[in-house]
Write an enzyme that holds these catalytic residues in place. Sequence first.
Site, PDB file in Angstrom:
ATOM      1  N   MET A  69       8.172 -14.964  35.194  1.00  0.00           N
ATOM      2  CA  MET A  69       9.520 -15.329  35.625  1.00  0.00           C
ATOM      3  C   MET A  69       9.750 -16.828  35.386  1.00  0.00           C
ATOM      4  O   MET A  69      10.671 -17.419  35.953  1.00  0.00           O
ATOM      5  CB  MET A  69       9.729 -14.952  37.086  1.00  0.00           C
ATOM      6  CG  MET A  69       9.640 -13.444  37.296  1.00  0.00           C
ATOM      7  SD  MET A  69      10.504 -12.859  38.742  1.00  0.00           S
ATOM      8  CE  MET A  69       9.613 -13.683  40.027  1.00  0.00           C
ATOM      9  N   GLY A  70       8.903 -17.438  34.567  1.00  0.00           N
ATOM     10  CA  GLY A  70       9.113 -18.837  34.208  1.00  0.00           C
ATOM     11  C   GLY A  70       8.646 -19.805  35.278  1.00  0.00           C
ATOM     12  O   GLY A  70       7.876 -19.435  36.158  1.00  0.00           O
ATOM     13  N   GLY A 120      -1.610 -21.328  36.021  1.00  0.00           N
ATOM     14  CA  GLY A 120      -1.945 -19.914  36.260  1.00  0.00           C
ATOM     15  C   GLY A 120      -1.394 -19.041  35.139  1.00  0.00           C
ATOM     16  O   GLY A 120      -2.103 -18.203  34.567  1.00  0.00           O
ATOM     17  N   HIS A 121      -0.107 -19.257  34.812  1.00  0.00           N
ATOM     18  CA  HIS A 121       0.500 -18.502  33.705  1.00  0.00           C
ATOM     19  C   HIS A 121      -0.252 -18.785  32.403  1.00  0.00           C
ATOM     20  O   HIS A 121      -0.525 -17.870  31.618  1.00  0.00           O
ATOM     21  CB  HIS A 121       1.960 -18.921  33.502  1.00  0.00           C
ATOM     22  CG  HIS A 121       2.864 -18.615  34.655  1.00  0.00           C
ATOM     23  ND1 HIS A 121       3.479 -19.592  35.410  1.00  0.00           N
ATOM     24  CD2 HIS A 121       3.279 -17.436  35.175  1.00  0.00           C
ATOM     25  CE1 HIS A 121       4.237 -19.026  36.334  1.00  0.00           C
ATOM     26  NE2 HIS A 121       4.136 -17.720  36.222  1.00  0.00           N
ATOM     27  N   LYS A 133      -3.572 -12.970  41.408  1.00  0.00           N
ATOM     28  CA  LYS A 133      -2.778 -13.598  42.469  1.00  0.00           C
ATOM     29  C   LYS A 133      -1.814 -12.570  43.067  1.00  0.00           C
ATOM     30  O   LYS A 133      -1.592 -12.527  44.266  1.00  0.00           O
ATOM     31  CB  LYS A 133      -2.035 -14.792  41.860  1.00  0.00           C
ATOM     32  CG  LYS A 133      -0.729 -15.173  42.468  1.00  0.00           C
ATOM     33  CD  LYS A 133      -0.974 -16.089  43.613  1.00  0.00           C
ATOM     34  CE  LYS A 133       0.265 -16.622  44.285  1.00  0.00           C
ATOM     35  NZ  LYS A 133       1.520 -16.001  44.061  1.00  0.00           N
TER      36      LYS A 133
HETATM   37  P1  AMP Z   1       5.415 -14.761  37.963  1.00  0.00           P
HETATM   38  O1  AMP Z   1       6.042 -15.732  37.008  1.00  0.00           O
HETATM   39  O2  AMP Z   1       5.211 -15.311  39.325  1.00  0.00           O
HETATM   40  O3  AMP Z   1       6.089 -13.418  37.944  1.00  0.00           O
HETATM   41  O4  AMP Z   1       3.952 -14.502  37.411  1.00  0.00           O
HETATM   42  C1  AMP Z   1       3.735 -14.059  36.094  1.00  0.00           C
HETATM   43  C2  AMP Z   1       2.295 -13.670  35.958  1.00  0.00           C
HETATM   44  O5  AMP Z   1       1.462 -14.796  36.233  1.00  0.00           O
HETATM   45  C3  AMP Z   1       1.872 -12.574  36.954  1.00  0.00           C
HETATM   46  O6  AMP Z   1       0.997 -11.666  36.316  1.00  0.00           O
HETATM   47  C4  AMP Z   1       1.160 -13.372  38.019  1.00  0.00           C
HETATM   48  O7  AMP Z   1       0.205 -12.615  38.726  1.00  0.00           O
HETATM   49  C5  AMP Z   1       0.491 -14.447  37.195  1.00  0.00           C
HETATM   50  N1  AMP Z   1       0.147 -15.594  38.040  1.00  0.00           N
HETATM   51  C6  AMP Z   1       0.960 -16.251  38.898  1.00  0.00           C
HETATM   52  N2  AMP Z   1       0.270 -17.212  39.554  1.00  0.00           N
HETATM   53  C7  AMP Z   1      -1.004 -17.142  39.105  1.00  0.00           C
HETATM   54  C8  AMP Z   1      -2.209 -17.842  39.414  1.00  0.00           C
HETATM   55  N3  AMP Z   1      -2.242 -18.824  40.326  1.00  0.00           N
HETATM   56  N4  AMP Z   1      -3.354 -17.498  38.772  1.00  0.00           N
HETATM   57  C9  AMP Z   1      -3.335 -16.497  37.856  1.00  0.00           C
HETATM   58  N5  AMP Z   1      -2.232 -15.797  37.516  1.00  0.00           N
HETATM   59  C10 AMP Z   1      -1.088 -16.098  38.141  1.00  0.00           C
END
Ligand code: AMP
Length: 281
Positions: free
Chosen positions: A30-31, A36-37, A149
Amino acid sequence: MKVFHTIYEIQKEIAKLKAKKLSIGFVPTMGALHQGHLSLLNEAAKQTDIQVVSIFVNPTQFNDKSDFKNYPRNLQSDVDILAQQQCAMVFSPTEKEMYPTPDTRVFNFDGMDAVMEGLHRPGHFNGVAQIVSRLFDAVMPDKAFFGQKDFQQVAIIKKMVQKHNYPIEIVTCPTLREKDGLAMSSRNKLLNKEMRRAAPLIYNSLFDAKEKIPQYTVNEIKQWVINSINKSPHLKVEYFEIVDETSLQPIQHWDESLSIRGCVAVYAGAVRLIDNIRLNS
Ligand code: AMP
């Protein structure tokens, strides 16, 4: 790196790559990108030939309108970050592109959405499945990479892939943390100074709980974690559950034959943070 905004264009490009027998690795996001991303992208680069990142803040997975409105968005800086990485394609569609008409599909997760996140965010996982299935149809990856996460999300996606026979391997990648233990999250940007200072208590409490097993009962550990986090005036636990990793159902007693995980959601003011930890080896 190419940036695509329509399903038609990205599908055309993917078809060309597939004709060359190149494997596609996909990282949906989601940007408001952070390390982590990027760690997911890194893993995708190790395992596949071509990497695709999507950036789309999906309205159907937000049960709280103000959470959707306040979610951090900075597409240009995300694209700049990805241009420095091993990333061949970015898919950044509009809402109209992803949902030309309302998505009325209802997914069945065999009760996995009736606990924890699913219970406290009604419709959230259905919205996740709606967007991830549409993104899978657009990108047609060989492998898709998700972060631990969002442990419950990965379990739900695996269920969806299994039920709908998607020929896609779901790869789970470890949670990246700040030096003080706080799980990296786009939402961390929304924390004020006091909240940010308090937030590491979330993971530290999960970590300390692990040390208390099996001397304490499941219920005692649950209460201990909730009390430990709530000691901070800046944090308020929404739920902490100890569950079987496969079914996401809460357990009542320690059972070494199960893989057991502790999952927590915490409010820091209006900002909702989640984290989890494996509790047995
Ligand atoms: P989001 O943008 O929050 O929807 O996350 C996109 C992807 O990044 C999802 O698969 C999350 O689980 C992963 N993600 C978010 N935060 C972390 C993190 N701290 N460590 C590893 N993966 C992450």
